[in-house]
Scaffold this motif. Structure first.
Motif, PDB file in Angstrom:
ATOM      1  N   LEU A  22       4.372  -2.935 -10.506  1.00  0.00           N
ATOM      2  CA  LEU A  22       4.016  -4.351 -10.642  1.00  0.00           C
ATOM      3  C   LEU A  22       3.017  -4.405 -11.679  1.00  0.00           C
ATOM      4  N   PHE A  23       1.990  -3.546 -11.324  1.00  0.00           N
ATOM      5  CA  PHE A  23       0.834  -3.384 -12.338  1.00  0.00           C
ATOM      6  C   PHE A  23       1.302  -3.013 -13.777  1.00  0.00           C
ATOM      7  N   SER A  24       2.137  -2.248 -14.012  1.00  0.00           N
ATOM      8  CA  SER A  24       2.837  -1.724 -15.327  1.00  0.00           C
ATOM      9  C   SER A  24       3.418  -2.907 -15.992  1.00  0.00           C
ATOM     10  N   ASP A  25       4.133  -3.567 -15.241  1.00  0.00           N
ATOM     11  CA  ASP A  25       4.690  -5.011 -15.810  1.00  0.00           C
ATOM     12  C   ASP A  25       3.959  -5.875 -16.131  1.00  0.00           C
ATOM     13  N   GLY A  26       2.653  -5.932 -15.798  1.00  0.00           N
ATOM     14  CA  GLY A  26       1.526  -6.884 -16.044  1.00  0.00           C
ATOM     15  C   GLY A  26       1.558  -7.742 -14.925  1.00  0.00           C
ATOM     16  N   SER A  27       1.907  -7.608 -13.809  1.00  0.00           N
ATOM     17  CA  SER A  27       1.979  -8.603 -12.876  1.00  0.00           C
ATOM     18  C   SER A  27       0.561  -8.091 -11.793  1.00  0.00           C
ATOM     19  N   ARG A  28      -0.372  -8.377 -12.336  1.00  0.00           N
ATOM     20  CA  ARG A  28      -1.847  -7.652 -11.578  1.00  0.00           C
ATOM     21  C   ARG A  28      -1.793  -8.476 -10.278  1.00  0.00           C
ATOM     22  N   GLY A  29      -1.876  -9.604 -10.088  1.00  0.00           N
ATOM     23  CA  GLY A  29      -2.074 -10.311  -8.770  1.00  0.00           C
ATOM     24  C   GLY A  29      -1.073 -10.027  -7.683  1.00  0.00           C
ATOM     25  N   PRO A  30       0.306 -10.014  -8.021  1.00  0.00           N
ATOM     26  CA  PRO A  30       1.381  -9.444  -6.991  1.00  0.00           C
ATOM     27  C   PRO A  30       1.000  -8.065  -6.744  1.00  0.00           C
ATOM     28  N   ALA A  31       0.662  -7.314  -7.577  1.00  0.00           N
ATOM     29  CA  ALA A  31       0.549  -5.844  -7.485  1.00  0.00           C
ATOM     30  C   ALA A  31      -0.689  -5.706  -6.284  1.00  0.00           C
ATOM     31  N   VAL A  32      -1.722  -6.380  -6.481  1.00  0.00           N
ATOM     32  CA  VAL A  32      -2.828  -6.176  -5.565  1.00  0.00           C
ATOM     33  C   VAL A  32      -2.495  -6.819  -4.276  1.00  0.00           C
ATOM     34  N   ALA A  33      -1.808  -8.081  -3.994  1.00  0.00           N
ATOM     35  CA  ALA A  33      -1.234  -8.411  -2.783  1.00  0.00           C
ATOM     36  C   ALA A  33      -0.318  -7.287  -2.156  1.00  0.00           C
ATOM     37  N   PHE A  34       0.609  -6.938  -2.959  1.00  0.00           N
ATOM     38  CA  PHE A  34       1.521  -5.857  -2.183  1.00  0.00           C
ATOM     39  C   PHE A  34       0.710  -4.744  -1.674  1.00  0.00           C
ATOM     40  N   LEU A  35      -0.050  -4.250  -2.659  1.00  0.00           N
ATOM     41  CA  LEU A  35      -0.906  -3.107  -2.150  1.00  0.00           C
ATOM     42  C   LEU A  35      -1.776  -3.293  -0.873  1.00  0.00           C
ATOM     43  N   LEU A  36      -2.254  -4.756  -0.723  1.00  0.00           N
ATOM     44  CA  LEU A  36      -3.445  -4.853   0.336  1.00  0.00           C
ATOM     45  C   LEU A  36      -2.170  -5.143   1.468  1.00  0.00           C
ATOM     46  N   VAL A  37      -1.200  -5.668   1.356  1.00  0.00           N
ATOM     47  CA  VAL A  37      -0.180  -5.734   2.645  1.00  0.00           C
ATOM     48  C   VAL A  37       0.144  -4.288   3.035  1.00  0.00           C
ATOM     49  N   PHE A  38       0.462  -3.388   2.308  1.00  0.00           N
ATOM     50  CA  PHE A  38       0.937  -2.150   2.795  1.00  0.00           C
ATOM     51  C   PHE A  38      -0.179  -1.405   3.214  1.00  0.00           C
ATOM     52  N   VAL A  39      -1.404  -1.467   2.619  1.00  0.00           N
ATOM     53  CA  VAL A  39      -2.490  -0.850   3.330  1.00  0.00           C
ATOM     54  C   VAL A  39      -2.894  -1.425   4.752  1.00  0.00           C
ATOM     55  N   LEU A  40      -2.734  -2.638   4.802  1.00  0.00           N
ATOM     56  CA  LEU A  40      -2.761  -3.406   6.375  1.00  0.00           C
ATOM     57  C   LEU A  40      -1.616  -2.867   7.294  1.00  0.00           C
ATOM     58  N   LEU A  41      -0.555  -2.618   6.719  1.00  0.00           N
ATOM     59  CA  LEU A  41       0.642  -2.120   7.595  1.00  0.00           C
ATOM     60  C   LEU A  41       0.145  -0.694   7.886  1.00  0.00           C
ATOM     61  N   ALA A  42      -0.231   0.256   7.076  1.00  0.00           N
ATOM     62  CA  ALA A  42      -0.657   1.461   7.440  1.00  0.00           C
ATOM     63  C   ALA A  42      -1.757   1.416   8.435  1.00  0.00           C
ATOM     64  N   GLY A  43      -2.708   0.724   8.236  1.00  0.00           N
ATOM     65  CA  GLY A  43      -3.787   0.715   8.967  1.00  0.00           C
ATOM     66  C   GLY A  43      -3.242   0.284  10.481  1.00  0.00           C
ATOM     67  N   VAL A  44      -2.411  -0.628  10.593  1.00  0.00           N
ATOM     68  CA  VAL A  44      -2.159  -1.205  11.908  1.00  0.00           C
ATOM     69  C   VAL A  44      -1.030  -0.038  12.444  1.00  0.00           C
ATOM     70  N   ASN A  45      -0.455   0.616  11.914  1.00  0.00           N
ATOM     71  CA  ASN A  45       0.262   1.576  12.408  1.00  0.00           C
ATOM     72  C   ASN A  45      -0.196   2.943  12.697  1.00  0.00           C
ATOM     73  N   SER A  46      -1.498   3.102  12.260  1.00  0.00           N
ATOM     74  CA  SER A  46      -2.150   4.374  12.267  1.00  0.00           C
ATOM     75  C   SER A  46      -2.716   4.374  13.747  1.00  0.00           C
ATOM     76  N   PRO A  47      -3.061   5.762  14.049  1.00  0.00           N
ATOM     77  CA  PRO A  47      -3.666   5.875  15.366  1.00  0.00           C
ATOM     78  C   PRO A  47      -5.382   5.453  15.241  1.00  0.00           C
ATOM     79  N   LEU A  48      -5.843   4.885  14.279  1.00  0.00           N
ATOM     80  CA  LEU A  48      -7.042   4.601  13.955  1.00  0.00           C
ATOM     81  C   LEU A  48      -7.086   2.912  14.693  1.00  0.00           C
ATOM     82  N   PHE A  49      -6.074   2.401  14.567  1.00  0.00           N
ATOM     83  CA  PHE A  49      -5.786   1.083  15.202  1.00  0.00           C
ATOM     84  C   PHE A  49      -5.862   1.007  16.881  1.00  0.00           C
ATOM     85  N   PHE A  50      -5.506   2.263  17.406  1.00  0.00           N
ATOM     86  CA  PHE A  50      -5.423   2.046  19.021  1.00  0.00           C
ATOM     87  C   PHE A  50      -6.646   2.741  19.392  1.00  0.00           C
TER      88      PHE A  50
END
Length: 145
Positions: A22-50
Motif C-alpha cells: 500500500l505504501f509503494s502505491d502511495g496509500s500511506r494512510g491505509p498502509a499505516v492503518a493496516f500495519l497497526l491492525v496487524f501489530v495489534l492482532l499479533a500482540g493479542v495473539n502473543s504469549p505477552l498478552f496472557f
C-alpha cells in the motif's frame, strides 16, 4: 516456545507485506492503518498478552492451594482472547496453562472434552468447564465461605 510465536509472526509479516504494498502505491494512510491492525492482532495473539503460563501439574497444585481456577488456553484462540479481555486485571489471579507448551495439559483438555482440544477449558475445584462465560469465571474469583 517457537510455536507460541508462530501466529503473531504471521500477523506481523502479513501486515508488513500488505503495508509495504500500500505504501509503494502511495496509500500511506491505509498502509499505516493496516500495519497497526496487524501489530495489534499479533500482540493479542502473543504469549505477552496472557499471564505467564505454568505447567499443568504446577497450575493444578497452585489452584488447589489458593482456590483459584486453572485456565487451559492456546495462542490464536479467539475465545481465549475474549476470556482474557473480559477478565481484565483479574486474569492475573488465575493460573494459565498454554496447551501448546505442555503435552500433559493438552491431554487433560482432550480428556475433559471428549478427545477435542477445546479451549478455554477452565478447572474450578477440579471440575472442567469448557468455554465458560467470562462473567461466570469472574464469579469464581470471589472469596468463598
Amino acid at each position: 516456545m517457537t510455536r507460541a510465536w508462530g501466529l503473531p509472526l504471521v500477523f506481523l509479516v502479513s501486515g508488513g507485506v500488505l503495508a509495504a504494498g500500500l505504501f509503494s502505491d502511495g496509500s500511506r494512510g491505509p498502509a499505516v492503518a493496516f500495519l497497526l491492525v496487524f501489530v495489534l492482532l499479533a500482540g493479542v495473539n502473543s504469549p505477552l498478552f496472557f499471564p505467564r503460563s505454568t505447567g499443568e501439574r504446577e497450575a493444578r497444585r497452585r489452584g488447589a492451594a489458593d482456590g483459584m481456577p486453572v485456565v487451559f488456553w492456546r495462542p490464536g484462540c479467539v475465545f481465549c482472547v475474549r476470556l482474557r479481555l473480559r477478565l481484565g486485571r483479574a486474569a492475573h489471579r488465575l493460573h494459565w496453562v498454554d496447551i501448546r507448551r505442555d503435552p500433559a495439559a493438552a491431554a487433560a483438555v482432550r480428556a475433559a472434552n471428549g478427545g477435542d482440544e477445546t479451549v478455554p477449558t477452565v478447572l474450578v475445584d477440579g471440575r472442567p468447564h469448557t468455554n465458560p462465560d467470562p462473567a461466570w469465571v469472574r464469579e469464581q474469583l470471589a472469596p468463598r465461605g
